[in-house]
Scaffold this motif. Structure first.
Motif, PDB file in Angstrom:
ATOM      1  N   MET A  75      -5.387 -93.988   5.060  1.00  0.00           N
ATOM      2  CA  MET A  75      -5.348 -92.539   5.098  1.00  0.00           C
ATOM      3  C   MET A  75      -5.131 -92.117   6.546  1.00  0.00           C
ATOM      4  N   SER A  76      -4.114 -91.294   6.770  1.00  0.00           N
ATOM      5  CA  SER A  76      -3.795 -90.850   8.133  1.00  0.00           C
ATOM      6  C   SER A  76      -4.807 -89.813   8.608  1.00  0.00           C
ATOM      7  N   LEU A  77      -4.793 -89.571   9.912  1.00  0.00           N
ATOM      8  CA  LEU A  77      -5.682 -88.575  10.496  1.00  0.00           C
ATOM      9  C   LEU A  77      -5.372 -87.187   9.939  1.00  0.00           C
ATOM     10  N   PHE A  78      -4.094 -86.898   9.753  1.00  0.00           N
ATOM     11  CA  PHE A  78      -3.701 -85.602   9.199  1.00  0.00           C
ATOM     12  C   PHE A  78      -4.229 -85.442   7.775  1.00  0.00           C
ATOM     13  N   GLU A  79      -4.085 -86.485   6.953  1.00  0.00           N
ATOM     14  CA  GLU A  79      -4.593 -86.434   5.575  1.00  0.00           C
ATOM     15  C   GLU A  79      -6.109 -86.273   5.564  1.00  0.00           C
ATOM     16  N   LEU A  80      -6.784 -86.967   6.467  1.00  0.00           N
ATOM     17  CA  LEU A  80      -8.236 -86.855   6.560  1.00  0.00           C
ATOM     18  C   LEU A  80      -8.640 -85.440   6.979  1.00  0.00           C
ATOM     19  N   PHE A  81      -7.880 -84.852   7.901  1.00  0.00           N
ATOM     20  CA  PHE A  81      -8.156 -83.485   8.326  1.00  0.00           C
ATOM     21  C   PHE A  81      -7.993 -82.513   7.161  1.00  0.00           C
ATOM     22  N   ILE A  82      -6.906 -82.656   6.413  1.00  0.00           N
ATOM     23  CA  ILE A  82      -6.660 -81.786   5.260  1.00  0.00           C
ATOM     24  C   ILE A  82      -7.789 -81.951   4.237  1.00  0.00           C
ATOM     25  N   LEU A  83      -8.197 -83.184   3.987  1.00  0.00           N
ATOM     26  CA  LEU A  83      -9.297 -83.455   3.056  1.00  0.00           C
ATOM     27  C   LEU A  83     -10.591 -82.819   3.558  1.00  0.00           C
ATOM     28  N   ALA A  84     -10.871 -82.966   4.845  1.00  0.00           N
ATOM     29  CA  ALA A  84     -12.099 -82.400   5.421  1.00  0.00           C
ATOM     30  C   ALA A  84     -12.107 -80.884   5.299  1.00  0.00           C
ATOM     31  N   VAL A  85     -10.971 -80.265   5.548  1.00  0.00           N
ATOM     32  CA  VAL A  85     -10.881 -78.809   5.420  1.00  0.00           C
ATOM     33  C   VAL A  85     -11.107 -78.411   3.963  1.00  0.00           C
ATOM     34  N   GLY A  86     -10.462 -79.110   3.043  1.00  0.00           N
ATOM     35  CA  GLY A  86     -10.636 -78.811   1.623  1.00  0.00           C
ATOM     36  C   GLY A  86     -12.087 -78.943   1.182  1.00  0.00           C
ATOM     37  N   LEU A  87     -12.739 -80.022   1.613  1.00  0.00           N
ATOM     38  CA  LEU A  87     -14.138 -80.231   1.241  1.00  0.00           C
ATOM     39  C   LEU A  87     -15.061 -79.178   1.843  1.00  0.00           C
ATOM     40  N   SER A  88     -14.730 -78.698   3.026  1.00  0.00           N
ATOM     41  CA  SER A  88     -15.627 -77.776   3.715  1.00  0.00           C
ATOM     42  C   SER A  88     -15.526 -76.335   3.217  1.00  0.00           C
ATOM     43  N   MET A  89     -14.627 -76.052   2.304  1.00  0.00           N
ATOM     44  CA  MET A  89     -14.445 -74.671   1.859  1.00  0.00           C
ATOM     45  C   MET A  89     -15.645 -74.138   1.065  1.00  0.00           C
ATOM     46  N   ASP A  90     -16.316 -74.980   0.308  1.00  0.00           N
ATOM     47  CA  ASP A  90     -17.541 -74.536  -0.373  1.00  0.00           C
ATOM     48  C   ASP A  90     -18.602 -74.149   0.652  1.00  0.00           C
ATOM     49  N   ALA A  91     -18.759 -75.011   1.668  1.00  0.00           N
ATOM     50  CA  ALA A  91     -19.725 -74.723   2.727  1.00  0.00           C
ATOM     51  C   ALA A  91     -19.326 -73.454   3.478  1.00  0.00           C
ATOM     52  N   PHE A  92     -18.037 -73.286   3.720  1.00  0.00           N
ATOM     53  CA  PHE A  92     -17.545 -72.084   4.390  1.00  0.00           C
ATOM     54  C   PHE A  92     -17.901 -70.834   3.582  1.00  0.00           C
ATOM     55  N   ALA A  93     -17.689 -70.909   2.266  1.00  0.00           N
ATOM     56  CA  ALA A  93     -17.969 -69.757   1.406  1.00  0.00           C
ATOM     57  C   ALA A  93     -19.447 -69.364   1.472  1.00  0.00           C
ATOM     58  N   VAL A  94     -20.336 -70.349   1.456  1.00  0.00           N
ATOM     59  CA  VAL A  94     -21.766 -70.060   1.534  1.00  0.00           C
ATOM     60  C   VAL A  94     -22.129 -69.580   2.940  1.00  0.00           C
ATOM     61  N   ALA A  95     -21.493 -70.148   3.961  1.00  0.00           N
ATOM     62  CA  ALA A  95     -21.749 -69.716   5.337  1.00  0.00           C
ATOM     63  C   ALA A  95     -21.332 -68.259   5.531  1.00  0.00           C
ATOM     64  N   VAL A  96     -20.233 -67.856   4.901  1.00  0.00           N
ATOM     65  CA  VAL A  96     -19.812 -66.452   4.957  1.00  0.00           C
ATOM     66  C   VAL A  96     -20.906 -65.565   4.375  1.00  0.00           C
ATOM     67  N   CYS A  97     -21.469 -65.972   3.252  1.00  0.00           N
ATOM     68  CA  CYS A  97     -22.559 -65.202   2.640  1.00  0.00           C
ATOM     69  C   CYS A  97     -23.777 -65.161   3.556  1.00  0.00           C
ATOM     70  N   LYS A  98     -24.084 -66.276   4.207  1.00  0.00           N
ATOM     71  CA  LYS A  98     -25.201 -66.296   5.157  1.00  0.00           C
ATOM     72  C   LYS A  98     -24.923 -65.304   6.285  1.00  0.00           C
ATOM     73  N   GLY A  99     -23.723 -65.330   6.826  1.00  0.00           N
ATOM     74  CA  GLY A  99     -23.361 -64.403   7.893  1.00  0.00           C
ATOM     75  C   GLY A  99     -23.433 -62.957   7.448  1.00  0.00           C
ATOM     76  N   LEU A 100     -23.066 -62.726   6.201  1.00  0.00           N
ATOM     77  CA  LEU A 100     -23.112 -61.386   5.621  1.00  0.00           C
ATOM     78  C   LEU A 100     -24.549 -60.870   5.568  1.00  0.00           C
ATOM     79  N   SER A 101     -25.489 -61.772   5.308  1.00  0.00           N
ATOM     80  CA  SER A 101     -26.882 -61.366   5.130  1.00  0.00           C
ATOM     81  C   SER A 101     -27.642 -61.216   6.450  1.00  0.00           C
ATOM     82  N   LEU A 102     -27.060 -61.666   7.539  1.00  0.00           N
ATOM     83  CA  LEU A 102     -27.733 -61.580   8.838  1.00  0.00           C
ATOM     84  C   LEU A 102     -27.344 -60.296   9.553  1.00  0.00           C
TER      85      LEU A 102
END
Length: 192
Positions: free
Chosen positions: A1-28
């Motif tokens: 797996m190339s570094l670019f593919e790993l980066f794309i995978l990491a970004v894809g996986l982190s979107m759930d965390a991003f969505a919850v982090a947005v909600c956390k930011g909204l509540s602060l």
């Protein structure tokens, strides 16, 4: 797996965390450096740890099913991606209101959120075992990318609100589905 593919995978996986982090930011009401760092650390550590666990489990039986490993990777990535797309298309107010009920970054609250957003990464770790990915650099990279994206999500949520939450989750799902197709096409040697 190339570094670019790993980066794309990491970004894809982190979107759930991003969505919850947005909600956390909204509540602060007011953000200090501690808020995005705390959220980023919880999500980053779990997003790195779960693929490591999946890799260890997957390594136990990867040699027995190497003839169909590309199909398993395709199915796992496709299922995770489709689930993320489906979740993004649902009403998002419910999720933010659940996160907003506890605005503190308490240990119990953050552990539950980090675990819930990283379950998909466990399946990715199993896929890594089949693809013989060098696991320590891969999970470290996923953890760092998730940390950065989650920390940014807190700021974005506080500044913009929940406007981009579902778009991010939808994009993450599309990325994972596309990556699953790429792995399948490469292993089937369709365009060779």
């Amino acid at each position: 797996m190339s570094l670019f593919e790993l980066f794309i995978l990491a970004v894809g996986l982190s979107m759930d965390a991003f969505a919850v982090a947005v909600c956390k930011g909204l509540s602060l009401k007011k953000i200090t450096v501690k808020h995005p760092v705390t959220v980023g650390l919880y999500f980053g550590i779990f997003q790195a740890g779960m693929p490591l666990i999946g890799f260890i489990l997957g390594s136990q039986f990867s040699s027995r099913i190497s003839s169909i490993d590309h199909w398993i990777a395709f199915i796992l990535l496709g299922a995770i991606g489709i689930n993320m797309i489906r979740e993004a298309l649902r009403k998002q107010e419910e999720e933010c209101s659940k996160v907003e009920q506890d605005t503190a970054l308490s240990f119990n609250n953050m552990i539950v959120l980090a675990l819930a957003t990283s379950i998909d990464a466990l399946a990715i770790g199993i896929t890594f075992a089949f693809l013989k990915v060098s696991i320590i650099p891969a999970v470290s990279f996923i953890g760092v990318v998730t940390f950065i994206i989650s920390a940014a999500g807190v700021f974005i949520g506080n500044f913009f609100g929940a406007k981009y939450k579902s778009k991010a989750e939808f994009s993450g799902g599309v990325i994972l589905v596309c990556l699953g197709f790429k792995i399948l096409i490469e292993h089937l040697e369709i365009f060779s």
